[in-house]
Design a protein around this motif. Sequence first.
Motif, PDB file in Angstrom:
ATOM      1  N   LEU A  84       0.833  -1.197   0.000  1.00 33.72           N
ATOM      2  CA  LEU A  84       0.000   0.000   0.000  1.00 33.72           C
ATOM      3  C   LEU A  84       0.870   1.251   0.000  1.00 33.72           C
ATOM      4  O   LEU A  84       0.511   2.271  -0.593  1.00 33.72           O
ATOM      5  CB  LEU A  84      -0.942  -0.007   1.201  1.00 33.72           C
ATOM      6  CG  LEU A  84      -2.051  -1.058   1.110  1.00 33.72           C
ATOM      7  CD1 LEU A  84      -2.889  -1.061   2.371  1.00 33.72           C
ATOM      8  CD2 LEU A  84      -2.940  -0.814  -0.094  1.00 33.72           C
TER       9      LEU A  84
ATOM     10  N   ALA B 160       1.855   1.835  -3.386  1.00 31.03           N
ATOM     11  CA  ALA B 160       0.729   2.360  -4.155  1.00 31.03           C
ATOM     12  C   ALA B 160       0.403   3.794  -3.751  1.00 31.03           C
ATOM     13  O   ALA B 160      -0.460   4.414  -4.354  1.00 31.03           O
ATOM     14  CB  ALA B 160      -0.494   1.472  -3.966  1.00 31.03           C
ATOM     15  N   GLY B 161       1.072   4.289  -2.703  1.00 33.77           N
ATOM     16  CA  GLY B 161       0.838   5.676  -2.327  1.00 33.77           C
ATOM     17  C   GLY B 161      -0.440   5.900  -1.545  1.00 33.77           C
ATOM     18  O   GLY B 161      -1.099   6.908  -1.700  1.00 33.77           O
ATOM     19  N   VAL B 162      -0.796   4.942  -0.705  1.00 30.28           N
ATOM     20  CA  VAL B 162      -1.991   5.090   0.121  1.00 30.28           C
ATOM     21  C   VAL B 162      -1.561   5.605   1.497  1.00 30.28           C
ATOM     22  O   VAL B 162      -0.627   5.072   2.079  1.00 30.28           O
ATOM     23  CB  VAL B 162      -2.698   3.731   0.271  1.00 30.28           C
ATOM     24  CG1 VAL B 162      -3.880   3.836   1.221  1.00 30.28           C
ATOM     25  CG2 VAL B 162      -3.148   3.217  -1.073  1.00 30.28           C
ATOM     26  N   PRO B 163      -2.203   6.636   2.036  1.00 29.32           N
ATOM     27  CA  PRO B 163      -1.882   7.022   3.402  1.00 29.32           C
ATOM     28  C   PRO B 163      -2.383   5.966   4.374  1.00 29.32           C
ATOM     29  O   PRO B 163      -3.287   5.215   4.010  1.00 29.32           O
ATOM     30  CB  PRO B 163      -2.640   8.331   3.590  1.00 29.32           C
ATOM     31  CG  PRO B 163      -3.714   8.346   2.577  1.00 29.32           C
ATOM     32  CD  PRO B 163      -3.260   7.469   1.457  1.00 29.32           C
TER      33      PRO B 163
ATOM     34  N   PHE C   2       2.936   7.447   0.498  1.00 28.91           N
ATOM     35  CA  PHE C   2       1.947   8.475   0.181  1.00 28.91           C
ATOM     36  C   PHE C   2       2.602   9.850   0.165  1.00 28.91           C
ATOM     37  O   PHE C   2       2.399  10.634  -0.753  1.00 28.91           O
ATOM     38  CB  PHE C   2       0.799   8.457   1.183  1.00 28.91           C
ATOM     39  CG  PHE C   2      -0.051   9.697   1.142  1.00 28.91           C
ATOM     40  CD1 PHE C   2      -0.872   9.938   0.058  1.00 28.91           C
ATOM     41  CD2 PHE C   2       0.002  10.630   2.156  1.00 28.91           C
ATOM     42  CE1 PHE C   2      -1.637  11.090  -0.015  1.00 28.91           C
ATOM     43  CE2 PHE C   2      -0.755  11.783   2.092  1.00 28.91           C
ATOM     44  CZ  PHE C   2      -1.579  12.018   1.005  1.00 28.91           C
TER      45      PHE C   2
ATOM     46  N   VAL D 290      -6.121  12.467   3.435  1.00 28.76           N
ATOM     47  CA  VAL D 290      -5.620  11.287   4.147  1.00 28.76           C
ATOM     48  C   VAL D 290      -6.798  10.486   4.718  1.00 28.76           C
ATOM     49  O   VAL D 290      -6.894   9.275   4.546  1.00 28.76           O
ATOM     50  CB  VAL D 290      -4.644  11.710   5.270  1.00 28.76           C
ATOM     51  CG1 VAL D 290      -4.328  10.525   6.163  1.00 28.76           C
ATOM     52  CG2 VAL D 290      -3.363  12.259   4.678  1.00 28.76           C
TER      53      VAL D 290
ATOM     54  N   GLU E 230      -8.628   8.698   1.942  1.00 25.09           N
ATOM     55  CA  GLU E 230      -7.979   7.475   1.465  1.00 25.09           C
ATOM     56  C   GLU E 230      -8.101   6.353   2.492  1.00 25.09           C
ATOM     57  O   GLU E 230      -8.258   5.187   2.139  1.00 25.09           O
ATOM     58  CB  GLU E 230      -6.506   7.743   1.176  1.00 25.09           C
ATOM     59  CG  GLU E 230      -6.275   8.615  -0.019  1.00 25.09           C
ATOM     60  CD  GLU E 230      -6.538   7.866  -1.306  1.00 25.09           C
ATOM     61  OE1 GLU E 230      -5.751   7.000  -1.666  1.00 25.09           O
ATOM     62  OE2 GLU E 230      -7.568   8.141  -1.938  1.00 25.09           O
ATOM     63  N   LEU E 231      -8.015   6.723   3.767  1.00 23.86           N
ATOM     64  CA  LEU E 231      -8.141   5.697   4.804  1.00 23.86           C
ATOM     65  C   LEU E 231      -9.532   5.078   4.756  1.00 23.86           C
ATOM     66  O   LEU E 231      -9.693   3.871   4.942  1.00 23.86           O
ATOM     67  CB  LEU E 231      -7.891   6.299   6.189  1.00 23.86           C
ATOM     68  CG  LEU E 231      -6.447   6.628   6.511  1.00 23.86           C
ATOM     69  CD1 LEU E 231      -6.337   7.214   7.898  1.00 23.86           C
ATOM     70  CD2 LEU E 231      -5.591   5.377   6.412  1.00 23.86           C
TER      71      LEU E 231
ATOM     72  N   PHE F 219     -12.191  -0.257  -4.211  1.00 22.85           N
ATOM     73  CA  PHE F 219     -10.992   0.509  -3.885  1.00 22.85           C
ATOM     74  C   PHE F 219     -10.446   1.197  -5.135  1.00 22.85           C
ATOM     75  O   PHE F 219     -10.128   2.388  -5.131  1.00 22.85           O
ATOM     76  CB  PHE F 219      -9.952  -0.417  -3.274  1.00 22.85           C
ATOM     77  CG  PHE F 219      -8.886   0.290  -2.477  1.00 22.85           C
ATOM     78  CD1 PHE F 219      -8.990   1.614  -2.128  1.00 22.85           C
ATOM     79  CD2 PHE F 219      -7.756  -0.407  -2.055  1.00 22.85           C
ATOM     80  CE1 PHE F 219      -8.011   2.253  -1.383  1.00 22.85           C
ATOM     81  CE2 PHE F 219      -6.776   0.208  -1.308  1.00 22.85           C
ATOM     82  CZ  PHE F 219      -6.901   1.545  -0.988  1.00 22.85           C
TER      83      PHE F 219
ATOM     84  N   ARG G 283     -10.553   5.120  -6.306  1.00 26.57           N
ATOM     85  CA  ARG G 283      -9.229   5.750  -6.406  1.00 26.57           C
ATOM     86  C   ARG G 283      -9.055   6.477  -7.736  1.00 26.57           C
ATOM     87  O   ARG G 283      -8.256   7.411  -7.833  1.00 26.57           O
ATOM     88  CB  ARG G 283      -8.135   4.693  -6.228  1.00 26.57           C
ATOM     89  CG  ARG G 283      -6.843   5.278  -5.734  1.00 26.57           C
ATOM     90  CD  ARG G 283      -6.342   4.641  -4.478  1.00 26.57           C
ATOM     91  NE  ARG G 283      -5.437   5.531  -3.772  1.00 26.57           N
ATOM     92  CZ  ARG G 283      -4.120   5.598  -4.020  1.00 26.57           C
ATOM     93  NH1 ARG G 283      -3.565   4.859  -4.943  1.00 26.57           N
ATOM     94  NH2 ARG G 283      -3.368   6.417  -3.328  1.00 26.57           N
TER      95      ARG G 283
END
Lengths: 506, 652
Positions: free
Chosen positions: A399, A402-405, A410, B146, B149-150, B176, B180
């Motif tokens: 993740l 993939a750049g997910v926070p 990210f 943030v 995305e969470l 997801f 995205r």
Amino acid sequence: MTAWNVGLALPEWILAGAGLLAMWLDARTPPDKKDGIQNVAWAGVLLATLAAVFQGVRLWDPGDSVAAGGGKIYAFRGHYGLDAFAVFLKVLFGVSTLLVLSLARSWLKRVDRGHGEFVMLTLFATLGMFFVCSVEDFAGLFVALELVTVSFYCLTAFKRNDERAVEAGLKYVVLGALASSFLVLGIAFVYGGTGSLDFAALRSDDVAQDLAHGGAPLLHFGLLLVVIGLGFKIAAVPFHVWTPDVYEGAASPVTAFLSVGSKMAGITLLLKVVRACLGPGGDAGLAQATPWILLIACISAATLLYGNLGALWQGNIKRLLGYSSIGHAGYVLMGVFAFDQRGVAAILYYLTAYLFTVLGIFAVVVVVSRQTKSHSIADYAGLARRSPLLAFVLLCGLLSLAGVPPFGGFFGKFLVFQAVVGKGTPTAYGLALVGAAGVVISLYYYLVIVKRIYMEEGVSEEPIVPSRGMKAVLYTCLAGVFILGIWPSPFLELAQRAASALSSAS
Amino acid sequence: MMHALPSYAVWIVLAPALAALLQNFCGKLLPRKGDWLVVGGMGVSLALSLMVLMEWRALDPGHYFEGSVTWFQLTGGISFSVGIVIDGLTAAMLIVVTLVSLLVFVFSMGYMKGDRHYDRFFFWLSFFSTSMLILVVADNLLLLFVGWELVGLCSYKLIGFWGQDLANAEAAKKAFITTRVGDVGMLIGILMMYKACGTLSLQGVFAQVQAGAIQGSALTWAGIALFLGAVGKSAQFPLHVWLPDAMAGPTPVSALIHAATMVAAGVYFAARMFPIFTPQALYFIAWTGGVTALLAALIAVTQTDIKKVLAYSTISQLGYMILGVGVGAPWAAMFHLCTHAMFKACLFLGSGSVIHAMHHTQELEDMGGLRKKMPVTFWTFVVSTLALAGIPLFSGFMSKDAILFEALHSGQTALFAIGLGAAFLTAFYMTRMLWLCFMGEPRNREKHDHAHESPVSMTLPLVVLALLSIGIFWGGFADDYFTTPAYHADYPQTAEVAAAYAPAGEVRAHPHHPVWFLLLASAMGLGGIALGIALFRSGKRDQDTVLLPEGLHRTAKNKYYLDDLYLGWGFVGLGDTLSRWSRVADDRAVDGAVNGVGSAGVTVAEISGDADQVIVDGAVNLVADATDAVGGVASSAQTGRIRNYLGAARRS
């Protein structure tokens, strides 16, 4: 500039000494007592990294005379320079080598011979990387880069009874030699254009004018060849062809080292060369050099798309990571495209996050493949039940890639995109869009793995237990990935200082 | 005006966050696997949200709370903060999120009982709500992103919670990735705003936009890019495809994610960013919403899976909300969001109750006649259906009415007509579902016989939510809250928007909708219900095509073939092809290069081999012969006797 000042290269001396010591010890110790060599190497790299850190502390002390004098000290009569940028990267290289050596420890237990050589080659490759940070001319660039690359040729083919490793090594040698010849030829043309091998010669106003306005075709041609040569090292499209095969064929710790160390070495040099070409005008320079900026944008876009698309249907995790590393070279090149302090700081932050992320993932790969004897993604099914820790590290790592926070990757991506969009030109927006497409595509193939490890039933329920050393690596990487994603401030500040040192380099 | 944040407000986010962490690490050791921790954390959060709402209402109009700490700094002294802002929008959203979350958590205690990963489920639920709260209270776009995305990440884990089933895992991935796609658009929008405004704090961005730091088409494009995030998250056309599939998750998750919170995030975000939208951007937003409302309602008419009907209904209602934002009435959108959250959560949990009773059957085909078996579920279902259908005296009527009136008021008659049509369809498909599920004769006798009313932990939330769907609970509150100038003051508008749409004050000027409008709106709801009853009274299902022409029915049932477009030969197919090409190219290139070098090497070796024999060998032989000759001489000196050497040394 004319002083020898050899003590400045203390980290390099330590590494060279440790390498020679490892060689000597290897000849002196019986085959069953080779563990000690690894300890020597570990200690050597640790010492060298600490030495670099102390140099950094001194450089960054605002009251220090060095910091006041432009922030750069020279040694070896101006052929070796040390500034915050060099120190930052040396520490990154040191940390990645430490992690790789720890990774390799359990893997080496299964290798019957050649422990000494492995350690020694790793040390010399690291020595090359340290030099890469400090080179100040094209001759040094070539020598340092070859030290890294030649060590990697041997490391790639290290499992000499493994046909695929040997094949990978051969491919790497042949294509690497091709790249090196581009590089050398390019250097020759640059020398012809400027009459000097020093980076400093590129920085003169005349050269900057030539570059901005299309004069001096030979110089342009030379720099193009240099960029191609470095493009091979960082696996930018279309010079990436060696990557998937070599990643797949080499032993996992070597692949890990390759994807972090070798790539970072190429990027470091690229940044130094690009910086040199911008002339005293600094940040504004590249914006004027339109053909160059277009070239970098195109390479970056192609790299992003090609790497991410190529990774889509890979069944082998190392091959997939190979393609994914191509994609990540594309993001780094986005930062090069936006070459200014923000762009460079973004790259440095990106690399820091990338280091912990990738090494964490490779730690999992090493542990899992040890048990399953396979690198097929299908064999990762049900990993969450076999080892929750490994599954979690892999989840966070993927993740983060993939750049997910809230993972480090990210922030790397955020900073890079921010630097690019900050340029505000149509090219910049176009490149950002391509990058965005890459992000979405990459999520797809990372989730394929996540799905397997968390949701599918595996063939075996047998638990996988990482060794203590491996656990240390796993936790370190996990901590790095999380801290860089949640509390970026200290690292960002260091990266920004390093970037400003590069910009203000005179 | 800004006021210092009440110190307890941070615990609105921290309480569920800490509960999630504690439950994650110690859940296995605690009694009931620590579900009470998670429920308790959310309870605290709800209580604090109510307190903060009260405090906010005591402020003067247009005032808000804010508190932040520095997160990190970029070159040039621009700092990013972690902060909380609480204004009318946030306060309303906090209540919705915490209340629905709490009820869903309680419901899950019954629904998920005995699941193998009961503890993990509660962890992800709590983490999910925490992320949602971060998103809601964030005082800057980066923190908001943030949280955003969470939320996506948690929804991935929750939808795929029963991922052993391949369909669930695929649905999770689809959700997801599809959201995205919108998110990266949003990220680019955020960065565009950052470039123009030099800050990402919400108040800073609004102030800069008002000051004209970014305007014209640049602002329109930035607004549309930001809105793309909402298109993904709020399942607007054409990125709505993930939501129906996401019904694969456990039903409490559907209720939480797909009725009340996650999809509401998009609407919330659109309402939040309202001050930066230009008239052109709003036009785009309004049409996106209108088209979504209608198209999704059409699909809902054709579905036979109880949760799928609800899913398309949600998409359609979200379309209304987005339409509300687009016609310049974000307060109406938020009003509908709040009322919808209650009755849609009630419907989802009600369907969960039915599915639970029917042993995990979701097909309307197998249901029927459950009214007597499950009275509580039935009556709560009826109430929330009436609310959704927009029948007077129920909450949905008030909020939907507000949006439709605003659409008319803004002068976009076409959108108003679309809204009316969708309202009619909504009433119709809900009646259809209610009838097929609860009325008539049981169609699957065996399952019907085993059906039973659900336990109190499941019916209690239903009752609470059903009560909240009755208009009386909203009457005073809504008038006071959603349409007062206090609320409007949170929405500074760009000058163009103020000119193009009804200025905030003017709405106040005629708060009572004309009688003909009220009659028309009620007629749509009642007409839909009447038609539904007329068609399905017999309990037959083959009446579906009466309403829609055959071709349209088939197209709608196949979801306008969008999934086929995306998955079959569209984007994924394209990616697949490109990916294959790239692999072939790589294999050829690398092997070709290496083999080329190899064969070149062989050729060179052959040539040089020939050369060797003539020249090199000749040379070598020559050298050898010469050496031989010299050696002969030398070896006669090399006697092997040390004293001769010593003698030679002495002589020289």
